[in-house]
Design a protein around this motif. Structure first.
Motif, PDB file in Angstrom:
ATOM      1  N   ASP A   1      -6.388  -6.070   5.164  1.00 58.42           N
ATOM      2  CA  ASP A   1      -5.738  -4.767   5.086  1.00 58.42           C
ATOM      3  C   ASP A   1      -5.661  -4.140   6.465  1.00 58.42           C
ATOM      4  O   ASP A   1      -6.682  -3.855   7.088  1.00 58.42           O
ATOM      5  CB  ASP A   1      -6.573  -3.888   4.126  1.00 58.42           C
ATOM      6  CG  ASP A   1      -5.942  -2.541   3.852  1.00 58.42           C
ATOM      7  OD1 ASP A   1      -4.813  -2.296   4.308  1.00 58.42           O
ATOM      8  OD2 ASP A   1      -6.592  -1.743   3.150  1.00 58.42           O
TER       9      ASP A   1
ATOM     10  N   MET B   1     -12.142   4.419   0.156  1.00 56.92           N
ATOM     11  CA  MET B   1     -12.693   4.714   1.483  1.00 56.92           C
ATOM     12  C   MET B   1     -13.392   6.052   1.354  1.00 56.92           C
ATOM     13  O   MET B   1     -12.875   7.098   1.757  1.00 56.92           O
ATOM     14  CB  MET B   1     -11.559   4.755   2.521  1.00 56.92           C
ATOM     15  CG  MET B   1     -11.064   3.363   2.876  1.00 56.92           C
ATOM     16  SD  MET B   1      -9.459   3.396   3.677  1.00 56.92           S
ATOM     17  CE  MET B   1      -8.409   3.413   2.246  1.00 56.92           C
TER      18      MET B   1
ATOM     19  N   GLY C   1      -0.063   2.201   9.537  1.00 56.76           N
ATOM     20  CA  GLY C   1       0.753   2.053  10.737  1.00 56.76           C
ATOM     21  C   GLY C   1       0.009   1.715  12.019  1.00 56.76           C
ATOM     22  O   GLY C   1       0.577   1.831  13.102  1.00 56.76           O
TER      23      GLY C   1
ATOM     24  N   SER D   1       0.847  -1.196   0.000  1.00 58.15           N
ATOM     25  CA  SER D   1       0.000   0.000   0.000  1.00 58.15           C
ATOM     26  C   SER D   1       0.878   1.238   0.000  1.00 58.15           C
ATOM     27  O   SER D   1       1.671   1.450   0.920  1.00 58.15           O
ATOM     28  CB  SER D   1      -0.881   0.012   1.251  1.00 58.15           C
ATOM     29  OG  SER D   1      -1.369   1.321   1.456  1.00 58.15           O
TER      30      SER D   1
ATOM     31  N   HIS E   1      -1.513  -1.585  -4.002  1.00 59.46           N
ATOM     32  CA  HIS E   1      -2.745  -1.189  -3.306  1.00 59.46           C
ATOM     33  C   HIS E   1      -2.798   0.337  -3.200  1.00 59.46           C
ATOM     34  O   HIS E   1      -1.860   0.962  -2.693  1.00 59.46           O
ATOM     35  CB  HIS E   1      -2.743  -1.847  -1.925  1.00 59.46           C
ATOM     36  CG  HIS E   1      -3.989  -1.645  -1.139  1.00 59.46           C
ATOM     37  ND1 HIS E   1      -5.115  -2.437  -1.293  1.00 59.46           N
ATOM     38  CD2 HIS E   1      -4.295  -0.743  -0.169  1.00 59.46           C
ATOM     39  CE1 HIS E   1      -6.056  -2.037  -0.443  1.00 59.46           C
ATOM     40  NE2 HIS E   1      -5.585  -1.008   0.251  1.00 59.46           N
TER      41      HIS E   1
ATOM     42  N   LEU F   1       0.234   4.109   0.708  1.00 54.83           N
ATOM     43  CA  LEU F   1      -0.086   5.107   1.741  1.00 54.83           C
ATOM     44  C   LEU F   1       1.131   5.431   2.614  1.00 54.83           C
ATOM     45  O   LEU F   1       1.266   6.554   3.089  1.00 54.83           O
ATOM     46  CB  LEU F   1      -1.244   4.592   2.603  1.00 54.83           C
ATOM     47  CG  LEU F   1      -1.893   5.579   3.556  1.00 54.83           C
ATOM     48  CD1 LEU F   1      -2.509   6.749   2.806  1.00 54.83           C
ATOM     49  CD2 LEU F   1      -2.953   4.893   4.410  1.00 54.83           C
TER      50      LEU F   1
ATOM     51  N   GLY G   1      -2.282  -3.415   9.590  1.00 56.11           N
ATOM     52  CA  GLY G   1      -1.486  -4.019  10.657  1.00 56.11           C
ATOM     53  C   GLY G   1      -0.779  -5.308  10.279  1.00 56.11           C
ATOM     54  O   GLY G   1      -0.425  -6.103  11.153  1.00 56.11           O
TER      55      GLY G   1
ATOM     56  N   PRO H   1     -10.345   1.805   9.188  1.00 60.25           N
ATOM     57  CA  PRO H   1      -9.744   2.449   8.030  1.00 60.25           C
ATOM     58  C   PRO H   1      -9.468   3.937   8.245  1.00 60.25           C
ATOM     59  O   PRO H   1     -10.178   4.600   8.992  1.00 60.25           O
ATOM     60  CB  PRO H   1     -10.798   2.245   6.929  1.00 60.25           C
ATOM     61  CG  PRO H   1     -12.067   1.896   7.622  1.00 60.25           C
ATOM     62  CD  PRO H   1     -11.679   1.260   8.917  1.00 60.25           C
ATOM     63  N   GLY H   2      -8.423   4.414   7.607  1.00 60.02           N
ATOM     64  CA  GLY H   2      -8.113   5.839   7.673  1.00 60.02           C
ATOM     65  C   GLY H   2      -6.627   6.152   7.790  1.00 60.02           C
ATOM     66  O   GLY H   2      -6.180   7.189   7.324  1.00 60.02           O
TER      67      GLY H   2
ATOM     68  N   ASP I   1      -4.914   3.515  -1.790  1.00 58.39           N
ATOM     69  CA  ASP I   1      -5.924   3.911  -0.804  1.00 58.39           C
ATOM     70  C   ASP I   1      -6.453   5.304  -1.093  1.00 58.39           C
ATOM     71  O   ASP I   1      -5.716   6.279  -0.987  1.00 58.39           O
ATOM     72  CB  ASP I   1      -5.298   3.908   0.599  1.00 58.39           C
ATOM     73  CG  ASP I   1      -5.046   2.504   1.110  1.00 58.39           C
ATOM     74  OD1 ASP I   1      -6.007   1.727   1.169  1.00 58.39           O
ATOM     75  OD2 ASP I   1      -3.881   2.196   1.433  1.00 58.39           O
TER      76      ASP I   1
ATOM     77  N   GLY J   1       1.357  -1.869   4.177  1.00 57.62           N
ATOM     78  CA  GLY J   1       1.826  -0.508   3.918  1.00 57.62           C
ATOM     79  C   GLY J   1       3.123  -0.208   4.625  1.00 57.62           C
ATOM     80  O   GLY J   1       4.207  -0.284   4.047  1.00 57.62           O
ATOM     81  N   SER J   2       3.011   0.091   5.927  1.00 56.27           N
ATOM     82  CA  SER J   2       4.203   0.525   6.659  1.00 56.27           C
ATOM     83  C   SER J   2       5.272  -0.564   6.742  1.00 56.27           C
ATOM     84  O   SER J   2       6.469  -0.261   6.715  1.00 56.27           O
ATOM     85  CB  SER J   2       3.815   1.003   8.062  1.00 56.27           C
ATOM     86  OG  SER J   2       2.952   0.085   8.684  1.00 56.27           O
TER      87      SER J   2
ATOM     88  N   HIS K   1      -8.650   0.850  -3.381  1.00 60.47           N
ATOM     89  CA  HIS K   1      -9.466   0.709  -2.179  1.00 60.47           C
ATOM     90  C   HIS K   1     -10.123   2.054  -1.899  1.00 60.47           C
ATOM     91  O   HIS K   1      -9.465   2.997  -1.447  1.00 60.47           O
ATOM     92  CB  HIS K   1      -8.542   0.274  -1.028  1.00 60.47           C
ATOM     93  CG  HIS K   1      -9.217   0.146   0.292  1.00 60.47           C
ATOM     94  ND1 HIS K   1      -8.515   0.011   1.463  1.00 60.47           N
ATOM     95  CD2 HIS K   1     -10.527   0.129   0.646  1.00 60.47           C
ATOM     96  CE1 HIS K   1      -9.365  -0.083   2.472  1.00 60.47           C
ATOM     97  NE2 HIS K   1     -10.595   0.001   2.001  1.00 60.47           N
TER      98      HIS K   1
HETATM   99  C1  DX5 Z   1      -5.809   1.932   6.022  1.00 68.14           C
HETATM  100  C2  DX5 Z   1      -5.512   1.543   4.588  1.00 68.14           C
HETATM  101  C3  DX5 Z   1      -4.395   0.591   4.466  1.00 68.14           C
HETATM  102  C4  DX5 Z   1      -3.075   1.070   5.010  1.00 68.14           C
HETATM  103  C5  DX5 Z   1      -2.492  -0.105   5.702  1.00 68.14           C
HETATM  104  O1  DX5 Z   1      -7.064   2.493   6.112  1.00 68.14           O
HETATM  105  O2  DX5 Z   1      -6.639   0.982   3.954  1.00 68.14           O
HETATM  106  O3  DX5 Z   1      -4.250   0.088   3.146  1.00 68.14           O
HETATM  107  O4  DX5 Z   1      -2.164   1.542   4.067  1.00 68.14           O
HETATM  108  O5  DX5 Z   1      -1.332   0.295   6.334  1.00 68.14           O
HETATM  109  P1  DX5 Z   1      -0.509  -0.647   7.303  1.00 68.14           P
HETATM  110  O6  DX5 Z   1      -0.125  -1.854   6.500  1.00 68.14           O
HETATM  111  O7  DX5 Z   1       0.630   0.213   7.707  1.00 68.14           O
HETATM  112  O8  DX5 Z   1      -1.439  -0.994   8.438  1.00 68.14           O
END
Ligand code: DX5
Ligand code: ZN
Length: 224
Positions: free
Chosen positions: A177, A68, A147, A9, A33, A11, A179, A143-144, A35, A199-200, A66
């Motif tokens: 998706d 949101m 990390g 991701s 991915h 993000l 953590g 979501p939002g 976001d 993501g992170s 994705h």
């Molecule tokens: C959160 C996003 C995720 C985000 C996940 O709302 O939908 O895709 O990037 O980030 P990590 O993998 O760091 O939890």
């Protein structure tokens, strides 16, 4: 999809060096991915159409978009034009989710339904029917934001979805998706997730390609 796919991701990427970051992982995975956050459905704003269209010019990965956002139906054609390959929307955000899935599919894309951790799984039962959609995204954080820590109950929710999809003979893929890291990925894969967003854990690492390889290896070992 029975093999493990990691979908990094962006993000958590450095947006000032976005293509550099994407290129650092593009030989390790097939999905990216994306976001999209609107500041209404979620309390944050991320990227939108122009960024996706710009990345599309330089990147051949499968764009797993994705959404949101509220009223996702208004923007589907625009996301198709920007280069999305798969579009997942939140079941809580659409008055006519079946109509929206049809619209996405009629435009030639795979359609996914996402579920917020606070929404009971029963709410997506209709989408677990055979042929009802292509992807179920089980959110494992609220979501939002990137990390955040994985919400423990998510593994059970994935197993629950897996069981019903299997019973119904549905081929929809389970995505997860939020953590995901080297400690949480084994359980989500063993529970039945195959398109695993991170993501992170990928983009905050010095060696991003190695982070993708590590995640994939652990997930693959857990389903052997
Ligand atoms: C959160 C996003 C995720 C985000 C996940 O709302 O939908 O895709 O990037 O980030 P990590 O993998 O760091 O939890
Ligand atoms: Zn996401």
């Amino acid at each position: 999809m029975n093999q493990i796919e990691i979908a990094p991701s962006i993000l958590s990427a450095d947006f000032g060096y976005l293509m550099r970051d994407i290129e650092s992982i593009s030989s390790e995975c097939r999905y990216l991915h994306l976001d999209v956050m609107d500041g209404h459905y979620v309390p944050n704003i991320s990227i939108g159409l122009p960024v996706i269209a710009s990345i599309r010019k330089h990147c051949d990965l499968i764009f797993d978009t994705h959404l949101m956002m509220t009223e996702p139906e208004k923007y589907i054609e625009d996301f198709v034009k920007a280069g999305s390959d798969r579009i997942t929307f939140h079941v809580e955000c659409s008055d006519d989710p079946h109509g929206l899935i049809k619209k996405i599919r009629d435009l030639g894309l795979a359609a996914g339904v996402a579920i917020h951790p606070d929404t009971p799984i029963e709410k997506i039962y209709p989408f677990l029917e055979k042929g009802a959609c292509d992807q179920i995204l089980v959110m494992s954080v609220r979501p939002g934001f990137g990390g955040q820590s994985y919400l423990e109950g998510s593994t059970q929710r994935i197993s629950h979805v897996r069981e019903i999809l299997d019973r119904n003979g549905s081929e929809a893929v389970i995505s997860v998706d939020g953590g995901i890291n080297i400690r949480t990925i084994a359980d989500v894969a063993a529970a039945g997730a195959r398109l695993i967003v991170a993501g992170s854990t990928v983009f905050k690492k010095e060696d991003k390609a190695q982070a993708v390889r590590d995640l994939k290896k652990i997930a693959e070992e857990s389903i052997r």
